[in-house]
Design an enzyme around this catalytic site. Structure first.
Site, mmCIF file in Angstrom:
data_model
loop_
_atom_site.group_PDB
_atom_site.id
_atom_site.type_symbol
_atom_site.label_atom_id
_atom_site.label_comp_id
_atom_site.label_asym_id
_atom_site.label_seq_id
_atom_site.Cartn_x
_atom_site.Cartn_y
_atom_site.Cartn_z
ATOM 1 N N ASP A 160 0.789 -1.158 -0.033
ATOM 2 C CA ASP A 160 -0.100 -0.136 -0.137
ATOM 3 C C ASP A 160 0.820 1.212 -0.133
ATOM 4 O O ASP A 160 1.636 1.693 0.762
ATOM 5 C CB ASP A 160 -0.830 0.065 1.275
ATOM 6 N N GLU A 204 -11.620 -1.601 0.747
ATOM 7 C CA GLU A 204 -10.662 -1.053 1.411
ATOM 8 C C GLU A 204 -9.783 0.104 0.839
ATOM 9 O O GLU A 204 -10.457 0.437 -0.146
ATOM 10 C CB GLU A 204 -9.389 -2.162 1.360
HETATM 11 C C1 FRU Z 1 -4.727 -3.229 1.452
HETATM 12 C C2 FRU Z 1 -4.638 -3.685 2.940
HETATM 13 C C3 FRU Z 1 -5.264 -2.652 3.683
HETATM 14 C C4 FRU Z 1 -4.736 -3.054 5.056
HETATM 15 C C5 FRU Z 1 -3.362 -3.464 4.336
HETATM 16 C C6 FRU Z 1 -2.668 -4.590 5.298
HETATM 17 O O1 FRU Z 1 -3.989 -3.801 0.535
HETATM 18 O O2 FRU Z 1 -5.497 -4.902 3.071
HETATM 19 O O3 FRU Z 1 -6.633 -2.645 3.832
HETATM 20 O O4 FRU Z 1 -4.511 -1.740 5.767
HETATM 21 O O5 FRU Z 1 -3.632 -3.957 3.266
HETATM 22 O O6 FRU Z 1 -1.556 -5.021 4.938
#
Ligand code: FRU
Length: 424
Positions: free
Chosen positions: A53, A294
């Site tokens: 992310d 997300e």
């Molecule tokens: C998206 C996600 C987010 C979370 C993170 C955990 O890729 O699932 O929602 O904060 O990755 O690694």
């Protein structure tokens, strides 16, 4: 299950619904909503760490901001373990896939800087070890607050629990690079309440994370989007007419779709600084459609609210499906009603020949979409893959009314600033 009106009250708004009928319109491989193929010979940002992310530094209005000519991104990051016996398989080879799949459990927030909006240089960890109250530092948003370089990093403190938190620090620049100072006191803001947003006690697979604070261009107040699930015990939700929508004959069977209960949450700040928040009913729910919406975020354009959120194939409910990628909805006012972009919601999905090539897309107000490379097949059958853990090529989309179109592709991890702030 209680109806939306009973659960969320009459004010201030009713959540908009992403229905099963909407999702039936999702079609993988439509070229206007499909990310160009990522080649398996992609470069990696770092051989020491995986990144996923990506969170560009921005202001509260959503503008991607450089400081003294330096672009800055934050990334979820985890060490790669090519020499750790734990990740060596029975043939003596590094099992990078397992290492990559385990990364969520050791995610930490790092930052990178660049003069060109690409070719990122590693700055380091944002918070020293021991500062963040939980094991995992999950996604959020770094906000440049002022010309003094103060930064509020909103993120999710996970395991134990999942709490939306923030930590304040400062960005400092020199001719040679950027550093982050401070980031020493983490302030918990809120957690799921069990009334509007599902708690861990109600569902061990609950999601509550990914804060995205913003100033509403119309009322000027400070709000925050986040990912949630609709409150209630796992399995207790019902998928009724409203959630199903207008489906053709033969599509009424909802299977076990009551287990998929994603929503996009919203909270409003009670103070100017964003230290005191009140959760409001979700903006959008996907009960019976999908279990994860997300990293929700906005683009404010043409007087409209473009709400984007990322989702997966594996989180779709029985009888509906779609690619991993970013989905979007549009409304004329903050609290909706929201309608799915392109009829279905799909804005930019992976091609079916490379279903895991990218994820965690972030649509920026200039129409550029950043994401990371997850895995790309290296043979025809797709059984051999190359793990990414690095920035994907940026994609350009055009947003027009209730439609979007893929129009361009740029370099890996290209995140150009929209405005530059000279620090005082
Ligand atoms: C998206 C996600 C987010 C979370 C993170 C955990 O890729 O699932 O929602 O904060 O990755 O690694």
């Amino acid at each position: 299950m209680k109806s939306n009106t009973e659960k969320f009250g009459k004010t201030p708004h009713q959540p908009s619904l992403w229905t099963r009928a909407d999702a039936l319109k999702v079609h993988a491989d439509d070229p206007t909503t499909t990310q160009p193929l990522v080649s398996a010979d992609f470069p990696v940002l770092s051989n020491e760490v995986f990144i996923w992310d990506t969170m560009p530094l921005r202001d509260l209005d959503g503008n991607i901001t450089s400081v003294d000519g330096w672009s800055v991104i934050f990334t979820l990051t985890a060490d790669r373990h090519p020499n750790d016996p734990q990740y060596i398989d029975e043939n003596g080879n590094y099992d990078i896939t397992r290492d990559w799949n385990d990364r969520h459990g050791r995610a930490k927030m790092y930052y990178w800087f660049s003069r060109t909006g690409k070719d990122w240089e590693l700055g380091g960890r944002v918070m020293a070890e021991g500062i963040s109250p939980t094991v995992r530092e999950w996604a959020g948003t770094p906000i440049l607050l002022n010309e003094q370089g103060e930064v509020d990093l909103y993120y999710t403190a996970v395991t134990p629990g999942a709490t939306i938190v923030k930590v304040r620090g400062r960005v400092v620049t020199t001719e040679h690079g950027v550093s982050m100072v401070g980031f020493e006191k983490v302030k918990p803001l809120f957690e799921a309440d069990g009334k509007m947003y599902q708690t861990e006690a109600q569902n061990p697979f609950w999601g509550f994370r990914d804060p995205w604070p913003f100033r509403d261009p119309n009322d000027g107040k400070l709000y925050m989007l986040f990912e949630g699930n609709v409150a209630g015990e796992r399995g207790s939700h019902t998928v009724g007419e409203a959630e199903i929508g207008d489906v053709p004959p033969g599509y009424e069977d909802v299977g076990n779709s009551r287990f998929q209960t994603a929503c996009v949450g919203i909270a409003v700040a009670r103070d100017e600084d964003g230290d005191d928040w009140e959760m409001l009913p979700p903006l959008l729910t996907a009960v019976g459609v999908n279990d994860q919406t997300e990293r929700p975020h906005f683009v404010f354009q043409d007087g409209k609210y473009y709400l984007f959120t990322i989702s997966h194939t594996f989180t779709y409910a029985d009888g509906v499906t779609g690619p991993d990628g970013v989905y979007g909805f549009v409304a004329d006012s903050l609290f909706g009603p929201y309608v799915p972009l392109n009829g279905s919601g799909l804005v930019l999905g992976n091609p079916s020949s490379q279903p895991f090539q990218t994820y965690s897309h972030c649509v920026m107000p200039n129409g550029l979409v950043t994401s990371f490379i997850d895995s790309v097949p290296t043979d025809e059958s797709g059984t051999q893959i190359r793990i990414g853990g690095t920035e994907a090529p940026t994609v350009g989309i055009r947003i027009k009314g209730q439609q979007t179109f893929v129009v361009a592709e740029y370099d890996y991890g290209y995140i150009p600033p929209m405005l530059d702030v000279t620090l005082k």
